[in-house]
Write a protein that holds these residues in place. Structure first.
Motif, short mmCIF file in Angstrom:
data_model
loop_
_atom_site.label_atom_id
_atom_site.label_comp_id
_atom_site.label_asym_id
_atom_site.label_seq_id
_atom_site.Cartn_x
_atom_site.Cartn_y
_atom_site.Cartn_z
N LYS A 62 22.18 35.86 24.50
CA LYS A 62 22.16 34.39 25.54
C LYS A 62 22.99 33.52 24.71
O LYS A 62 23.11 33.51 23.44
CB LYS A 62 20.76 33.94 25.75
CG LYS A 62 20.10 33.54 24.51
CD LYS A 62 18.61 33.05 24.91
CE LYS A 62 18.55 31.84 25.66
NZ LYS A 62 17.10 31.08 25.77
N TYR A 63 23.60 32.41 25.61
CA TYR A 63 24.23 31.21 25.19
C TYR A 63 23.18 30.46 24.37
O TYR A 63 22.12 30.19 24.69
CB TYR A 63 25.01 30.77 26.32
CG TYR A 63 26.19 31.54 26.60
CD1 TYR A 63 27.44 31.57 25.89
CD2 TYR A 63 26.13 32.07 27.89
CE1 TYR A 63 28.54 32.07 26.40
CE2 TYR A 63 27.36 32.80 28.24
CZ TYR A 63 28.28 32.92 27.50
OH TYR A 63 29.68 33.64 27.98
N ASP A 64 23.71 29.79 23.18
CA ASP A 64 23.24 28.90 22.38
C ASP A 64 24.01 27.97 21.77
O ASP A 64 24.98 28.25 20.99
CB ASP A 64 21.99 29.58 21.58
CG ASP A 64 21.11 28.62 21.02
OD1 ASP A 64 21.57 27.72 20.12
OD2 ASP A 64 19.86 28.85 21.11
N ASP A 65 23.75 26.53 22.00
CA ASP A 65 24.82 25.62 21.62
C ASP A 65 24.32 25.25 20.00
O ASP A 65 25.13 24.37 19.51
CB ASP A 65 24.64 24.29 22.31
CG ASP A 65 23.44 23.60 22.27
OD1 ASP A 65 22.18 24.36 22.68
OD2 ASP A 65 23.34 22.35 22.09
N GLU A 69 27.80 32.58 17.05
CA GLU A 69 27.88 33.53 17.82
C GLU A 69 27.60 34.87 16.86
O GLU A 69 27.75 34.68 15.57
CB GLU A 69 29.39 33.67 18.34
CG GLU A 69 29.45 34.90 19.09
CD GLU A 69 30.91 35.15 19.81
OE1 GLU A 69 31.35 35.96 20.47
OE2 GLU A 69 31.89 34.13 19.49
N SER A 94 22.96 35.32 19.67
CA SER A 94 23.44 34.30 20.15
C SER A 94 24.97 34.85 20.65
O SER A 94 25.69 35.41 20.03
CB SER A 94 23.63 33.04 19.19
OG SER A 94 24.59 32.31 19.79
N ARG A 95 25.27 34.13 21.99
CA ARG A 95 26.75 34.44 22.44
C ARG A 95 27.68 33.24 22.09
O ARG A 95 28.58 33.19 22.57
CB ARG A 95 26.77 34.70 23.88
CG ARG A 95 25.90 36.00 24.11
CD ARG A 95 25.91 36.02 25.68
NE ARG A 95 27.10 36.67 26.43
CZ ARG A 95 27.62 36.76 27.69
NH1 ARG A 95 26.48 36.89 28.47
NH2 ARG A 95 28.74 37.03 27.88
N LYS A 97 28.27 29.07 21.87
CA LYS A 97 28.22 28.07 22.73
C LYS A 97 28.82 28.37 24.29
O LYS A 97 29.42 28.99 24.40
CB LYS A 97 29.26 26.66 22.45
CG LYS A 97 28.43 26.20 20.97
CD LYS A 97 29.51 25.03 20.51
CE LYS A 97 28.90 24.58 19.30
NZ LYS A 97 30.01 23.37 18.83
N LEU A 98 27.93 27.64 25.14
CA LEU A 98 28.42 27.91 26.67
C LEU A 98 29.36 26.81 27.19
O LEU A 98 28.94 25.60 26.89
CB LEU A 98 27.37 28.09 27.57
CG LEU A 98 27.40 28.34 28.99
CD1 LEU A 98 28.46 29.42 29.54
CD2 LEU A 98 26.24 28.29 29.90
N TYR A 116 23.81 33.39 34.41
CA TYR A 116 23.74 32.75 33.01
C TYR A 116 22.30 31.92 32.99
O TYR A 116 22.07 31.34 31.99
CB TYR A 116 24.81 32.16 32.41
CG TYR A 116 25.96 33.02 32.23
CD1 TYR A 116 25.96 34.31 31.59
CD2 TYR A 116 27.18 32.86 32.89
CE1 TYR A 116 27.04 34.89 31.12
CE2 TYR A 116 28.23 33.49 32.71
CZ TYR A 116 28.09 34.58 31.94
OH TYR A 116 29.33 35.36 31.64
N THR A 145 30.50 21.57 26.09
CA THR A 145 29.46 22.56 26.00
C THR A 145 28.30 22.15 26.81
O THR A 145 27.75 21.08 26.56
CB THR A 145 29.17 22.50 24.16
OG1 THR A 145 30.31 22.89 23.57
CG2 THR A 145 28.05 23.45 23.96
N ASN A 148 21.55 23.50 25.35
CA ASN A 148 20.38 24.41 25.88
C ASN A 148 19.37 23.77 26.75
O ASN A 148 18.79 22.74 26.54
CB ASN A 148 19.66 24.80 24.51
CG ASN A 148 20.56 25.69 23.70
OD1 ASN A 148 21.52 26.06 23.95
ND2 ASN A 148 19.88 25.73 22.29
#
Length: 263
Positions: A62-65, A69, A94-95, A97-98, A116, A145, A148
């Motif tokens: 999942k994305y995480d600020d 990554e 973690s992918r 930042k989105l 997402y 960005t 979360n």
């Protein structure tokens, strides 16, 4: 080894009573496996640890600020936990930042947000420059960005604002012309009324209301006076065998006669 008998409550060769004594058998769960700090490990190190201890591994991402990554965000076990062979270790990676992309239309944005699992809130407002149903703005600009668990606010245009004119008592034709010139659509229903035939009895949105152009307004058009039923003075005759009501005259009593047949 795992699934082999460790011990039994009754030793081999001892006598037991049939149907009375219970024999407890203890099965091995294998060696105790203590969980290391998975959050501080790389994906390859976690994989090696899982394989060497005969565990099972499930990765998700999942994305995480806040987490870079390919680093671990969380796991279903924590450091110091004791697990047995075959336990499923679930790790979220973690992918990164989105970043807010650019969208051609609102449908494209919704598809992306649902994919997402991004929360968003739709708000409507009038706009003289943006057509109804189109996006005026997002709370995040392209390239920013997304934090979360944040909710993206989407402002959607309701089109140009217009004030509803008063067309009550106007003729159907004049009311239609007045509303369409103001940018509204018109629909009709019909009803008998004391208002002149063909004139407007009421409008579904009251005069002076601020609504978007293109809104449909329903007009109730008079078909003239309502028909009345004839309930004359003879209506009472049907209810009581002809004796009802107060409009009929009392009948004249018959003239008495003498019976001469008996002398």
């Amino acid at each position: 080894k795992k699934d082999f008998v460790v011990k039994q409550s009754v030793k081999a060769g001892e006598m037991v009573k049939v149907n009375d004594d219970k024999i407890i058998v203890y099965i091995s769960k294998g060696p105790e496996i203590k969980v290391p700090n998975l959050v501080g490990m790389s994906m390859s190190d976690i994989t090696d640890w899982v394989i060497s201890n005969k565990l099972k591994l499930e990765f998700s991402d999942k994305y995480d600020d806040t987490i870079k990554e390919n680093s671990v965000i969380s796991a279903n076990v924590k450091q110091g936990d004791v697990v047995s062979e075959g336990t499923v270790i679930k790790v979220v990676i973690s992918r990164g930042k989105l970043i807010m992309p650019e969208f051609e239309n609102y449908d494209e944005f919704r598809e992306w947000a649902d994919k997402y699992e991004i929360s968003y809130d739709e708000q409507h407002e009038f706009s003289d420059s943006v057509a109804a149903g189109k996006v005026i703005s997002y709370s995040y600009e392209k390239g920013e960005t997304i934090k979360n668990n944040d909710t993206i606010i989407v402002k959607v245009s309701d089109g140009k604002e217009s004030s509803v004119p008063n067309v009550v008592n106007a003729t159907k034709a004049n009311a239609k012309s007045k509303l369409e010139n103001a940018g509204f659509r018109v629909n009709y229903v019909y009803k008998c009324s004391t208002v002149a035939n063909g004139n407007v009895i009421r409008q579904s949105i009251s005069a002076g209301s601020k609504v978007a152009q293109g809104t449909t307004i329903t007009l109730t058009i008079s078909t003239g006076k309502c028909a009345t039923s004839n309930s004359g003075g003879n209506s009472g005759n049907s209810g009581n065998g002809g004796n009802g009501g107060n409009t009929s005259k009392p009948s004249t009593p018959p003239t008495p006669t003498c019976d001469t047949s008996k002398g």
